[in-house]
Structures are given as structure tokens and as C-alpha cells.
Design an enzyme around this catalytic site. Structure first.
Site, PDB file in Angstrom:
ATOM      1  N   GLU A 126       0.845  -1.197   0.000  1.00 35.75           N
ATOM      2  CA  GLU A 126       0.000   0.000   0.000  1.00 35.75           C
ATOM      3  C   GLU A 126       0.877   1.242   0.000  1.00 35.75           C
ATOM      4  O   GLU A 126       2.047   1.170   0.365  1.00 35.75           O
ATOM      5  CB  GLU A 126      -0.869   0.034   1.279  1.00 35.75           C
ATOM      6  N   LYS A 133       2.212   4.656   1.595  1.00 35.68           N
ATOM      7  CA  LYS A 133       2.308   5.169   2.974  1.00 35.68           C
ATOM      8  C   LYS A 133       1.903   6.640   2.930  1.00 35.68           C
ATOM      9  O   LYS A 133       2.684   7.506   2.570  1.00 35.68           O
ATOM     10  CB  LYS A 133       3.725   5.005   3.506  1.00 35.68           C
ATOM     11  N   ASP A 145       1.140  10.291   3.842  1.00 39.89           N
ATOM     12  CA  ASP A 145       1.831  11.150   4.800  1.00 39.89           C
ATOM     13  C   ASP A 145       0.841  12.142   5.400  1.00 39.89           C
ATOM     14  O   ASP A 145       0.693  13.254   4.914  1.00 39.89           O
ATOM     15  CB  ASP A 145       2.972  11.875   4.080  1.00 39.89           C
ATOM     16  N   TYR A 160      -6.982   2.208   5.769  1.00 40.64           N
ATOM     17  CA  TYR A 160      -6.096   1.118   5.329  1.00 40.64           C
ATOM     18  C   TYR A 160      -6.011  -0.086   6.247  1.00 40.64           C
ATOM     19  O   TYR A 160      -5.337  -1.050   5.928  1.00 40.64           O
ATOM     20  CB  TYR A 160      -4.679   1.639   5.084  1.00 40.64           C
ATOM     21  N   LYS A 197      10.900   3.407   3.067  1.00 40.14           N
ATOM     22  CA  LYS A 197      10.934   4.870   2.947  1.00 40.14           C
ATOM     23  C   LYS A 197      11.644   5.280   1.667  1.00 40.14           C
ATOM     24  O   LYS A 197      12.717   4.758   1.359  1.00 40.14           O
ATOM     25  CB  LYS A 197      11.679   5.461   4.151  1.00 40.14           C
ATOM     26  N   CYS A 244      31.980  30.407  24.090  1.00 41.95           N
ATOM     27  CA  CYS A 244      30.569  30.065  24.214  1.00 41.95           C
ATOM     28  C   CYS A 244      29.698  31.286  23.912  1.00 41.95           C
ATOM     29  O   CYS A 244      29.926  32.349  24.481  1.00 41.95           O
ATOM     30  CB  CYS A 244      30.284  29.556  25.627  1.00 41.95           C
ATOM     31  N   CYS A 272      28.009  32.309  27.516  1.00 38.84           N
ATOM     32  CA  CYS A 272      28.745  32.820  28.679  1.00 38.84           C
ATOM     33  C   CYS A 272      30.174  33.240  28.343  1.00 38.84           C
ATOM     34  O   CYS A 272      30.925  33.645  29.215  1.00 38.84           O
ATOM     35  CB  CYS A 272      28.761  31.775  29.787  1.00 38.84           C
ATOM     36  N   CYS A 330      30.991  23.824  26.036  1.00 35.47           N
ATOM     37  CA  CYS A 330      31.232  24.873  27.016  1.00 35.47           C
ATOM     38  C   CYS A 330      31.236  24.153  28.360  1.00 35.47           C
ATOM     39  O   CYS A 330      30.261  23.499  28.706  1.00 35.47           O
ATOM     40  CB  CYS A 330      30.105  25.910  26.963  1.00 35.47           C
ATOM     41  N   CYS A 347      26.783  28.632  33.044  1.00 35.27           N
ATOM     42  CA  CYS A 347      26.463  29.064  31.676  1.00 35.27           C
ATOM     43  C   CYS A 347      24.937  29.169  31.567  1.00 35.27           C
ATOM     44  O   CYS A 347      24.230  28.176  31.699  1.00 35.27           O
ATOM     45  CB  CYS A 347      27.006  28.043  30.675  1.00 35.27           C
TER      46      CYS A 347
END
Ligand code: AMP
Ligand code: ZN
Length: 669
Positions: free
Chosen positions: A112, A114, A116, A223, A310, A404, A407, A422, A428
Site C-alpha cells: 500500500e 504510505k 503522509d 487502510y 521509505k 561560548c 557565557c 562549554c 552558563c
């Protein structure tokens, strides 16, 4: 029945039928004008004679009910997800597993599309739609019956002869041209366009006013029939019968007798799916024979008798404009690509994750490059390549940040890791906030009343600096904040109180130890039973646990080495949070301790999972395959034929669910 009532019923039946001709068969037999006049006539009659009210009247197609909140309903049969495959090889592996579990040497495959969209579970009793529930988490979903009744491809009343009670599953979608029309209208109205058909369909089901839902161009493909009785022998028979009863079954399915035929079906739809008026993300392959399906059963997540294939994802080219950097709650830095927006699979893509520096190097990526973007299974798209021929002098090398962004601490990178971190764990801001946000999230402590924004607000007002602080909050302090009404504060406190009932494995997950996700948390909770045992565990103790390696073990040790973490845990303990496994998770007695069971078939009073837990609570074991060690086959209706012949050969007794209950009762007395 008097003549008025008879007339009302007659018009209803006519409208149900014309609705089917128009929406399901796409072959109207009367003009729109005649249809509308009949509908109007019915609306008037129903107003005049409310005593002949019908909860499935065609007049409900226009909506009108307003739902404040959708109630959560437990599915009679869990809505599993599907295992994925991506190649012929994957399918062959699946096929080998099928034959290992079945005795027959021949199988039929039902293929079948699929679809979406959003999945839905419909219940029909005596031919009438009585309930419509979303998939939710697979075990519990939301009751959206009133909204579903407005979807015209879903019959409210069935025709022909159908089982008295059954459920049917399908996918609610919006067709491509309807979606474009909706967005065009939104554009003209000065509104943001919808992202994609699937999300729009999903959002529509949760609208509170069903007359708004009625305006959305939702359609439904069915289905799968689920029922406690086995009414037909094959998936093929189920679907052809469902078509007769008035369901909208896509005629694209195909029965195949070998994997080569399955592959041609897949290849055909892979190249022709662009021409479909709705989106599909693959093919679903099901074992056609229902006896085989019952015999194969389910893993904890998937049916063994079905698999999704898929499709490879669509790619598109666009320009990389800039790179920004995000700090996660564990301190990991993720570079994010900002792209010139492009439409991909119905969605505008503006950003893509770049994972880490290695990934940038591997792609040999420069700013202003033309890049290929792809949307995989995950929602965030990724960059899969660079078009080097289009590189010009304006391309610039990407310089990974050194500090970072939250911080400004110098970033560090361990040789064995590909991420920059970090290390300013306790100060932070983004990390500190991120940890608290993780702690309150649904899969962790699930604290109702608190959301990410409130955490931001509490943190920036210096009211919290770790998750234990949440439990010391004072009402007066919160009320002083912007946007905080008495009612919201009450919700926060109720949410915090409720979180004290959350079990140990989720609390452990909520602590936010690096690499300790839900599955690992579950594993170590059941292994160590309490936080005290876990804190005193050595590296060796940890590594001995199944599936826990060096990396996780070291991260756990490091976490408990930090006194601030221990202090926070002690405070949470004092507040009454769960830091050990409650006894009820363990067997309550040992009366079945010598027994190994195999469960097969469909049962009248319990689900297989319930039976498994009854056996385990009483100290017994459940195994998935029959061997000489098996003591009993706990069998329902339709025991798999291969299991049946094996137990006969090994002379293993078959008992029913009632026998099991009796056995437990007599042993207990
Ligand atoms: P996934 O969510 O990727 O695990 O895929 C499972 C979902 O696929 C199911 O929950 C259904 O919503 C959806 N689906 C779409 N078409 C079909 C189909 N023909 N048969 C079974 N499931 C389908
Ligand atoms: Zn930082």
C-alpha cells in the site's frame, strides 16, 4: 415510526448515499443544487423535530459543536509505529525474519502507499461511527469524534453487511491542490502560509470549533481494520469489503507474490509519486494472511508482519548565508546553517543543522556556497553536499567560534569527541536554563503549569538557578513577575506537587546527565533500584550493566562527582521526589516462579501485554518462542499454526486465560 420520522430518516439515508457518490467515488448522481436543497430541508426538519435527533446525521458535516478540551482515551488496540526499510537488502532481511517465524514456505505481500498525514482510529458499532481517536502516544489518544464527523470521505453510516463492531484506521490528509489554494487565500489575506499539508491536517483536528474544521479540505484514506474477532482471512479481503461498506480505500494497493514484485511496485511509485495529488513518504508492505499476522505478532514497537519502505528524500539547492551557534543543555555547541529560504517537500527551509566542526570540514563548506539540502526522516533538514562548480570569490572559510555564545567561556574539545563543549556547567545561562527546561519537560517530570518561557522568566529574575530551586519558590515572588496571574501560580504549585509522584526512572532522566536518555535511565533505574545505589556505584559496576559502556558510565560518575548535583538531589529527596523504585514494579509473589509461558492468539478478556504483566507480577516468565523449556502455551483464538504444531510435538499443555486465572487463584489460597 410515524410519517415525519420516516421522512427524516429517508432524507438522511439519501444524503449519506449521495455524499458517498460525490466524495468517495467522485461520481455525483445529483446536482450540487439538489444536494444542498435536501440538506437544507433536513436542517429545517431537525430543528422542528428535535426528538428525532441522530448523532450521525449528515447535517453534522457542517459542524457546529464546540469542544473545550479533547478527552484522552485509551486505545483498545495500541497504535504501533512501523519499522523502516530503505533498500531491497533491508526487505530481504525482514523477509528472512518472517520465514524464520512461520512454517509456510510461501507468503503473499500486500503493498500500500504510505500516506503522509495524521493517523486516526475510527470505531463503528452497528454500522455507525461512534468514536474517532487520534494516535497520540499509541496507547492514549484524543477523542476528536465531533471534528471527524465533518470529514466527508468518512462514512457516518455504513452500507451493505458489516461486522457489528470493529475499528478501522486511516490517514487524514490534505490534497496538494487544496493546500496550495488554502495558502493562496492566506497570502491574499495577509497571513503567514501554512508549513505543510500534514501539519495543517494535524492542527485542524484539534480545532475547538467543528464548523471551522468543516471548512478545511480534509480527506481520509482508510487502510487497516482492527477487531477482536477475525472476520476475514486476508488484508486484501478486509480492504475490498471495507470498500463495499462505503470507506474511501485508495485503489493503489497491490497484492504481490514475491519480493521482486514488491520492488517493482516500490520503484513504480517512487518515480510516479510526484503525479499523485497527495503526499506519500513510502510504501507499506503487509503480510496478506491474517493468520500469519497473528502468528507473527508485535515487538514492543512494531508489528512484525508489516514494514515501511521509505523513499529517498528530495534534494534542493540553495545558498548558505551564515552560520550561527547554539548551546545545548549539556554544553554541546551545534552550528546551524542559515539558508536562503527554499521550498522543499511542501515546507520552506531556512535552517539546517551542521552537527559539529567535523561535519563542516567533511562537507568542505564555505559561506556563500551553493549547497544541496535534503529532508530525511527527521524534521530538521540537513546539508548533504556543496556544488563546488558554483563556488566564487565571495565564498569564505567558516571560522568555528572559540567562545561560548552564552557565557563567553573558551570552548573545549576532547580528542575523542566531535563536539565542542562549554564546560561552564554551573554558570552558563543557556545550560542552566536548558537543564531546568529538560527537567520539567513532558517525558521527564512533566510539570504542568511550567513552560520554557516561564523558566526563562524565573531564571532572569534570579528566582531559580537549578531544578531544586523550583520547589522553594514562593507565591509572592512569582506573582510579582509580568504576566503571572493567581491562577497560573496555582497551576505551577499543583504541577510541582504532582511531580512528586513521577517514578524514579523519569526523575533520573530529568536530572539531565549527559548520554542518559530515556532508555538508559530506564535500564539503570531497574538495575540499581535507588539513587543511593547508583551514586555509590563504581565504574566497574556501571559497565557490567547491559548496553552501558565507558562513555555513559564515565558521564554518570562525573555527574555525581559534582557536589552541586549531589546537593540538588538531596534537596529534591527532602521535597519528596521519587528516588527509588516502588515495590509495585516488582513481582508481588512467586507462585509462578517455576513457569515459562509463551503467549499466542487473541484473547477475550485481556490484551497480550496485560497477560504478560499478570504472569510476571506473579513471578513467572514469558518467552517469545517455544522450546523444550516452555511449560505452558497460553492460547487465545487463532493460535499461530506453527506454534500449535510445535507445542503438540513437545507435548506442551495449552491453557486459556481463564485457566491461568484459576491457577493463580488456587495457588494463592
Ligand atoms: P511511522 O509513524 O513512520 O512509524 O509510520 C507508521 C504510520 O504510518 C502509521 O501510524 C500510519 O499513520 C501511517 N500509515 C500511512 N499509510 C499507511 C498504510 N497504508 N498502512 C499502515 N500505516 C500507514
Ligand atoms: Zn557557556
Amino acid at each position: 415510526m410515524n410519517s415525519v420520522q420516516k421522512n427524516i430518516e429517508k432524507i438522511r439515508d439519501e444524503l449519506h448515499l449521495h455524499n458517498y457518490y460525490y466524495y468517495v467515488l467522485d461520481m455525483p448522481k445529483i446536482s450540487d443544487y439538489d444536494f444542498d436543497s435536501k440538506l437544507k430541508e433536513l436542517i429545517i426538519l431537525e430543528k422542528q423535530f428535535p426528538q428525532y435527533n441522530d448523532v450521525n446525521s449528515p447535517t453534522l458535516r457542517v459542524g457546529g459543536a464546540v469542544i473545550k478540551s479533547f478527552s484522552s482515551v485509551k486505545h483498545d488496540f495500541p497504535m504501533y509505529s512501523l519499522d523502516n526499510s530503505y533498500s531491497k537488502n533491508d526487505l530481504e532481511d525482514w523477509n528472512d525474519r518472517l520465514f524464520k517465524n512461520l512454517e509456510d514456505d510461501k507468503l503473499e505481500y500486500f503493498c500500500e502507499l504510505k500516506f503522509d498525514g495524521v493517523s486516526i482510529n475510527l470505531t463503528y458499532e452497528n454500522g455507525r461511527l461512534t468514536k474517532a481517536v487520534t494516535r497520540g502516544d499509541g496507547v492514549y489518544g484524543d477523542d476528536v469524534t465531533e471534528n471527524i464527523k465533518t470529514i466527508k470521505t468518512i462514512p457516518l453510516k455504513l452500507k451493505g453487511s458489516f461486522p457489528s463492531k470493529f475499528q478501522i484506521r486511516g490517514e487524514i490528509i490534505i490534497e496538494k491542490d487544496d493546500f496550495l489554494k488554502m495558502n493562496k487565500k492566506r497570502y491574499l489575506d495577509g497571513l503567514e502560509p501554512y508549513m505543510n499539508p500534514r501539519n495543517t491536517a494535524s492542527g485542524s483536528l484539534k480545532l475547538q470549533d467543528s464548523s471551522e474544521v468543516a471548512k478545511r479540505p480534509l480527506k481520509c484514506f482508510l487502510y487497516q481494520i482492527v477487531s477482536s474477532k477475525q472476520d476475514f482471512k486476508t488484508q486484501n479481503e478486509y480492504l475490498s469489503n471495507a470498500l463495499e461498506w462505503g470507506f474511501n480505500i485508495s485503489s493503489t494497493y497491490k497484492l504481490c507474490s514475491n519480493l521482486n514484485e514488491v520492488m517493482s511496485y516500490i520503484n513504480y511509485w517512487d518515480s510516479n509519486r510526484v503525479d499523485l495529488n497527495f503526499e506519500i513518504d513510502g510504501i507499506v508492505i503487509k503480510v496478506n494472511d491474517i493468520n500469519h499476522q497473528n502468528e507473527l505478532g508485535f515487538t514492543s514497537k512494531y508489528p512484525r508482519w508489516s514494514i515501511a519502505y521509505k523513499f529517498k528524500t528530495e534534494q534542493i539547492s540553495t545558498r548558505l548565508l551564515s552560520v550561527s551557534y547554539q548551546v545545548g543543555r549539556t554544553g554541546a555547541i551545534t552550528p546551524v546553517a542559515n539558508l536562503e529560504p527554499v521550498l522543499l517537500g511542501g515546507t520552506y527551509v531556512k535552517r539546517a543543522s551542521l552537527h559539529n566542526q567535523d561535519q563542516i570540514n567533511k562537507l568542505n563548506l564555505c559561506l556563500n556556497d551553493i549547497v544541496k539540502v535534503e529532508k530525511g526522516g527527521e524534521i530538521i533538514p540537513k546539508i548533504v553536499g556543496v556544488d563546488l562548480e558554483k563556488r566564487t570569490s565571495i565564498s569564505k572559510k567558516i571560522k568555528f567560534i572559540k567562545n561560548c555564545p552564552s557565557c563567553y567561556t573558551l570552548l573545549s574539545r576532547h580528542e575523542s569527541e566531535s563536539n565542542h563543549y562549554c564546560l561552564n556547567y554551573n554558570n552558563c545561562p543557556v545550560q542552566v536554563k536548558g537543564r531546568i527546561q529538560h527537567f520539567i519537560s513532558r517525558k521527564a517530570l512533566d510539570i504542568n503549569g511550567l513552560g520554557n518561557e516561564t523558566i526563562d522568566l524565573l531564571y532572569s529574575n534570579d528566582l531559580i538557578s537549578n531544578y531544586a530551586d523550583l520547589y522553594d519558590l514562593k507565591k509572592e515572588d512569582i506573582l510579582l513577575l509580568d504576566r503571572m496571574a493567581e491562577k497560573s501560580v496555582e497551576n505551577i504549585f499543583n504541577g510541582l506537587e504532582d511531580s512528586k509522584k513521577i517514578n524514579f526512572e523519569r526523575v533520573l532522566f530529568g536530572l539531565g546527565i549527559r548520554y542518559v536518555g530515556q532508555t538508559v535511565a530506564k535500564k539503570i533505574a531497574s538495575e540499581f533500584k535507588s539513587i543511593d545505589n547508583l551514586i555509590s556505584a563504581s565504574l566497574d559496576d556501571l559497565i557490567l550493566v547491559d548496553e552501558i559502556g565507558d562513555r555513559i558510565s564515565e558521564s554518570i560518575l562525573e555527574f555525581f562527582n559534582d557536589q552541586e548535583n549531589i546537593d540538588a538531589i538531596n534537596r529534591l529527596k527532602d521535597m519528596g521526589l521519587q528516588f527509588e523504585i516502588k515495590e509495585s514494579n516488582l513481582p508481588i509473589n512467586n507462585i509462578l516462579s517455576e513457569h515459562i509461558y509463551v503467549i499466542s492468539g487473541i484473547f477475550n478478556n485481556h490484551s497480550r501485554n496485560e497477560l504478560k504483566s499478570i504472569i510476571e507480577k506473579n513471578g513467572g516468565k514469558v518467552s517469545s518462542s517455544i522450546s523444550s523449556k516452555t511449560n505452558y502455551l497460553l492460547g487465545g483464538n487463532n493460535i499461530g499454526p506453527s506454534k500449535l504444531s510445535k507445542v503438540k510435538k513437545l507435548e506442551i499443555p495449552i491453557i486459556s486465560e481463564n485457566d491461568l486465572m484459576e491457577m493463580i487463584k488456587t495457588k494463592l489460597l
